[in-house]
Design a protein around this motif. Sequence first.
Motif, PDB file in Angstrom:
ATOM      1  N   GLU A   1      -6.427  -4.703   5.533  1.00 45.13           N
ATOM      2  CA  GLU A   1      -5.422  -5.752   5.605  1.00 45.13           C
ATOM      3  C   GLU A   1      -4.106  -5.224   6.168  1.00 45.13           C
ATOM      4  O   GLU A   1      -3.520  -5.822   7.067  1.00 45.13           O
ATOM      5  CB  GLU A   1      -5.216  -6.296   4.178  1.00 45.13           C
ATOM      6  N   VAL A   2      -3.636  -4.109   5.645  1.00 48.45           N
ATOM      7  CA  VAL A   2      -2.341  -3.577   6.054  1.00 48.45           C
ATOM      8  C   VAL A   2      -2.482  -2.690   7.292  1.00 48.45           C
ATOM      9  O   VAL A   2      -1.785  -2.876   8.291  1.00 48.45           O
ATOM     10  CB  VAL A   2      -1.670  -2.813   4.893  1.00 48.45           C
ATOM     11  N   SER A   3      -3.419  -1.758   7.267  1.00 45.76           N
ATOM     12  CA  SER A   3      -3.575  -0.889   8.443  1.00 45.76           C
ATOM     13  C   SER A   3      -4.039  -1.721   9.634  1.00 45.76           C
ATOM     14  O   SER A   3      -3.686  -1.437  10.774  1.00 45.76           O
ATOM     15  CB  SER A   3      -4.543   0.255   8.156  1.00 45.76           C
TER      16      SER A   3
ATOM     17  N   ARG B   1      -5.188 -11.370   4.242  1.00 46.17           N
ATOM     18  CA  ARG B   1      -6.603 -11.710   4.200  1.00 46.17           C
ATOM     19  C   ARG B   1      -6.746 -13.121   3.639  1.00 46.17           C
ATOM     20  O   ARG B   1      -5.960 -13.496   2.774  1.00 46.17           O
ATOM     21  CB  ARG B   1      -7.255 -10.697   3.259  1.00 46.17           C
TER      22      ARG B   1
ATOM     23  N   GLU C   1     -11.394  -0.057   8.816  1.00 49.20           N
ATOM     24  CA  GLU C   1     -12.227  -1.208   9.198  1.00 49.20           C
ATOM     25  C   GLU C   1     -11.985  -2.364   8.224  1.00 49.20           C
ATOM     26  O   GLU C   1     -12.170  -2.202   7.020  1.00 49.20           O
ATOM     27  CB  GLU C   1     -13.690  -0.724   9.123  1.00 49.20           C
TER      28      GLU C   1
ATOM     29  N   ASP D   1      -4.376   5.503   9.529  1.00 50.84           N
ATOM     30  CA  ASP D   1      -5.743   5.346   9.995  1.00 50.84           C
ATOM     31  C   ASP D   1      -6.017   3.861  10.145  1.00 50.84           C
ATOM     32  O   ASP D   1      -5.547   3.078   9.323  1.00 50.84           O
ATOM     33  CB  ASP D   1      -6.678   5.851   8.883  1.00 50.84           C
TER      34      ASP D   1
ATOM     35  N   ARG E   1       0.852  -1.188   0.000  1.00 50.41           N
ATOM     36  CA  ARG E   1       0.000   0.000   0.000  1.00 50.41           C
ATOM     37  C   ARG E   1       0.887   1.238   0.000  1.00 50.41           C
ATOM     38  O   ARG E   1       2.011   1.216   0.475  1.00 50.41           O
ATOM     39  CB  ARG E   1      -0.855   0.054   1.270  1.00 50.41           C
ATOM     40  N   HIS E   2       0.303   2.331  -0.478  1.00 48.70           N
ATOM     41  CA  HIS E   2       0.999   3.620  -0.436  1.00 48.70           C
ATOM     42  C   HIS E   2       0.763   4.316   0.899  1.00 48.70           C
ATOM     43  O   HIS E   2      -0.365   4.327   1.392  1.00 48.70           O
ATOM     44  CB  HIS E   2       0.445   4.539  -1.533  1.00 48.70           C
ATOM     45  N   TYR E   3       1.795   4.926   1.457  1.00 48.04           N
ATOM     46  CA  TYR E   3       1.626   5.776   2.640  1.00 48.04           C
ATOM     47  C   TYR E   3       2.457   7.042   2.505  1.00 48.04           C
ATOM     48  O   TYR E   3       3.612   6.993   2.089  1.00 48.04           O
ATOM     49  CB  TYR E   3       2.004   5.014   3.931  1.00 48.04           C
TER      50      TYR E   3
HETATM   51  C1  LIG Z   1      -0.589   8.237  -2.379  1.00 51.63           C
HETATM   52  C2  LIG Z   1      -1.317   7.642  -1.210  1.00 51.63           C
HETATM   53  C3  LIG Z   1      -0.935   7.992   0.077  1.00 51.63           C
HETATM   54  C4  LIG Z   1      -1.595   7.448   1.195  1.00 51.63           C
HETATM   55  N1  LIG Z   1      -1.213   7.850   2.445  1.00 51.63           N
HETATM   56  C5  LIG Z   1      -1.867   7.364   3.529  1.00 51.63           C
HETATM   57  C6  LIG Z   1      -1.503   7.803   4.847  1.00 51.63           C
HETATM   58  O1  LIG Z   1      -0.597   8.630   5.037  1.00 51.63           O
HETATM   59  N2  LIG Z   1      -2.199   7.290   5.902  1.00 51.63           N
HETATM   60  C7  LIG Z   1      -3.217   6.374   5.736  1.00 51.63           C
HETATM   61  O2  LIG Z   1      -3.804   5.937   6.733  1.00 51.63           O
HETATM   62  N3  LIG Z   1      -3.582   5.959   4.492  1.00 51.63           N
HETATM   63  C8  LIG Z   1      -2.923   6.413   3.389  1.00 51.63           C
HETATM   64  N4  LIG Z   1      -3.284   5.972   2.130  1.00 51.63           N
HETATM   65  C9  LIG Z   1      -4.283   4.880   2.008  1.00 51.63           C
HETATM   66  C10 LIG Z   1      -3.561   3.532   2.121  1.00 51.63           C
HETATM   67  O3  LIG Z   1      -2.765   3.310   0.981  1.00 51.63           O
HETATM   68  C11 LIG Z   1      -4.497   2.316   2.243  1.00 51.63           C
HETATM   69  O4  LIG Z   1      -5.458   2.367   1.227  1.00 51.63           O
HETATM   70  C12 LIG Z   1      -5.196   2.216   3.584  1.00 51.63           C
HETATM   71  O5  LIG Z   1      -4.259   2.128   4.646  1.00 51.63           O
HETATM   72  C13 LIG Z   1      -6.098   0.982   3.616  1.00 51.63           C
HETATM   73  O6  LIG Z   1      -5.324  -0.187   3.393  1.00 51.63           O
HETATM   74  P1  LIG Z   1      -5.650  -1.506   4.158  1.00 51.63           P
HETATM   75  O7  LIG Z   1      -4.763  -2.598   3.616  1.00 51.63           O
HETATM   76  O8  LIG Z   1      -5.638  -1.298   5.616  1.00 51.63           O
HETATM   77  O9  LIG Z   1      -7.141  -1.767   3.725  1.00 51.63           O
HETATM   78  P2  LIG Z   1      -7.634  -2.698   2.535  1.00 51.63           P
HETATM   79  O10 LIG Z   1      -7.422  -4.113   2.906  1.00 51.63           O
HETATM   80  O11 LIG Z   1      -7.064  -2.237   1.273  1.00 51.63           O
HETATM   81  O12 LIG Z   1      -9.169  -2.398   2.613  1.00 51.63           O
HETATM   82  C14 LIG Z   1      -9.717  -1.118   2.249  1.00 51.63           C
HETATM   83  C15 LIG Z   1     -11.217  -1.214   2.370  1.00 51.63           C
HETATM   84  O13 LIG Z   1     -11.719  -2.197   1.522  1.00 51.63           O
HETATM   85  C16 LIG Z   1     -12.383  -3.209   2.266  1.00 51.63           C
HETATM   86  N5  LIG Z   1     -11.972  -4.487   1.663  1.00 51.63           N
HETATM   87  C17 LIG Z   1     -11.272  -4.626   0.527  1.00 51.63           C
HETATM   88  N6  LIG Z   1     -11.112  -5.923   0.196  1.00 51.63           N
HETATM   89  C18 LIG Z   1     -11.716  -6.629   1.146  1.00 51.63           C
HETATM   90  C19 LIG Z   1     -11.887  -8.019   1.365  1.00 51.63           C
HETATM   91  N7  LIG Z   1     -11.416  -8.935   0.502  1.00 51.63           N
HETATM   92  N8  LIG Z   1     -12.523  -8.396   2.478  1.00 51.63           N
HETATM   93  C20 LIG Z   1     -12.980  -7.477   3.328  1.00 51.63           C
HETATM   94  N9  LIG Z   1     -12.878  -6.157   3.160  1.00 51.63           N
HETATM   95  C21 LIG Z   1     -12.252  -5.729   2.096  1.00 51.63           C
HETATM   96  C22 LIG Z   1     -11.938  -3.050   3.691  1.00 51.63           C
HETATM   97  O14 LIG Z   1     -12.928  -3.407   4.606  1.00 51.63           O
HETATM   98  C23 LIG Z   1     -11.673  -1.593   3.767  1.00 51.63           C
HETATM   99  O15 LIG Z   1     -12.830  -0.849   4.027  1.00 51.63           O
HETATM  100  C24 LIG Z   1      -2.647   6.515   1.010  1.00 51.63           C
HETATM  101  C25 LIG Z   1      -3.025   6.156  -0.287  1.00 51.63           C
HETATM  102  C26 LIG Z   1      -2.377   6.703  -1.390  1.00 51.63           C
HETATM  103  C27 LIG Z   1      -2.806   6.292  -2.765  1.00 51.63           C
END
Ligand SMILES: Cc1cc2nc3c(=O)[nH]c(=O)nc-3n(C[C@H](O)[C@H](O)[C@H](O)COP(=O)(O)OP(=O)(O)OC[C@H]3O[C@@H](n4cnc5c(N)ncnc54)[C@H](O)[C@@H]3O)c2cc1C
Lengths: 251, 201
Positions: A100-102, B10, A97, A94, A75-77
Amino acid sequence: MTDTFTPPTRFAVPGRIAVSNGTAGHWQTATLTEIRRETPRAATFRFAVPAWAGHLPGQHLMLRLTAADGYTAQRHYSIASAPDDSGHIELTLDHVEGGEVSGWFHTEARPGDRVEVRGPLSGFFAWPADRAALLVGAGSGVVPLMSMVRHHRASGLSVPVRLLVSARSPEELIYAREYGAETTPVFTRAAPRGVPVGRMTAAHVAPLLDAAPPGGWEAYVCGSNAFAEHASRLLVAAGQPVDRIRIERFG
Amino acid sequence: MNVTRGFTGRPRVDNPGLPPGQYDTGDDWPVLSAEVTPDLAPADWTFRVDGLVEAPRTWDWEQAHALPASAYEGDIHCVTSWSKFGVRFGGVSLDAFLEQVRPLPAATHAVAYAHTGYTTNLPLADLTGGRAWIAWEYDGRPLPPEHGGPARLLVPHLYFWKSAKWIAGIRLLDHDEPGFWEQNGYHARGNPWEEQRYSGD
Ligand SMILES: Cc1cc2nc3c(=O)[nH]c(=O)nc-3n(C[C@H](O)[C@H](O)[C@H](O)COP(=O)(O)OP(=O)(O)OC[C@H]3O[C@@H](n4cnc5c(N)ncnc54)[C@H](O)[C@@H]3O)c2cc1C
């Protein structure tokens, strides 16, 4: 035909900031050294990255987690820390909910854990501190903007910087203790006594544009897509030129 | 392999349609663009193909719609790691436009540019042979502005930053010329199956 092709409309590609192909293409290990809670939903993760090549405020990186079976999630941060924090970088995540990564960061991670990062990436949203900056963010969208504010402060810069930041409530305002006179918070659900509750409006933006320094603002908008659409439209309506608005959408 | 302690990821099903490093975004369709979404009415939209062609030409909305309709049904992949399965776009194959302007033998590459000024470069071979479209419909409805409506380029076999939103034109060149993100460190081609994300990949 060898001349460079310039499309018929201008667009805010700044004096281009070179992104090193070497650093962008190469994964390195980042060791978690500290976790700081910011709000009930957001925390800052500090990493030691000894060979970090440095970054400009506003840049982001790509982060990768690897499971035992070889599965990876990336993921991008945005980078929250100022560039001169040598050998260290900070990210603020953040807790999404079901994320996967957060989710891993907020429930599993502890100091000593290692992840992989590559970057810094993208010069487009970077602020080389060469022009007056109007920063507009919401939620974790304030992260890259805070890197700019911190850099501005740490380096004692005189170029004007203003930050308009939207959060649901004072408790959910990331970096609340660190803001100074450059910042105007906007609260959408609950606010301290005497501060109105509601979303960002023209009334928040107009005074900042009226007080634009000579040469105008370079505007940086960051947050969810819905916020980015809303805020960038407010800026355009208030007279900010479209080609001087950079947007980073977290998706 | 650098295993992350305590990270399992996941639960996943083996999905042969998912390129390496991608995840299925499901019904979500994240918006990623660096510029303000333009207010561009179909009546103000035009599309031009020029550069190394025999007969440069500009089409307006009506003229473009008079070309034979062509649809894409399949998957799309964004460099920010999400993929979206089984999407349906409607529009016109880029071949139909190129047929009318007749590319010169010297043309090897193209720069696609948007009404906002966004640019992206592509080898001409990635735009021909039924692999690229000018799309104005998504799921049977007009393409929403934040996704590039009224019309965008669609090159679904490459990362989606190549599919320039608010497409304004394509200029054919005899050399490769990096576009907006490519100047900002992204890969020149962007093949998701080879994970060509950043220059140097
Ligand atoms: C340039 C850029 C900069 C960013 N900077 C930041 C930052 O500084 N801080 C920050 O907090 N974030 C930032 N983000 C967002 C970050 O990249 C992620 O998208 C965010 O942390 C969510 O990732 P995750 O893996 O936790 O959630 P994901 O697993 O990607 O899920 C995202 C959403 O989709 C749902 N979801 C998707 N697939 C499924 C599945 N198979 N089953 C259940 N649920 C699913 C989840 O419930 C959730 O609501 C940035 C994004 C970009 C593009």
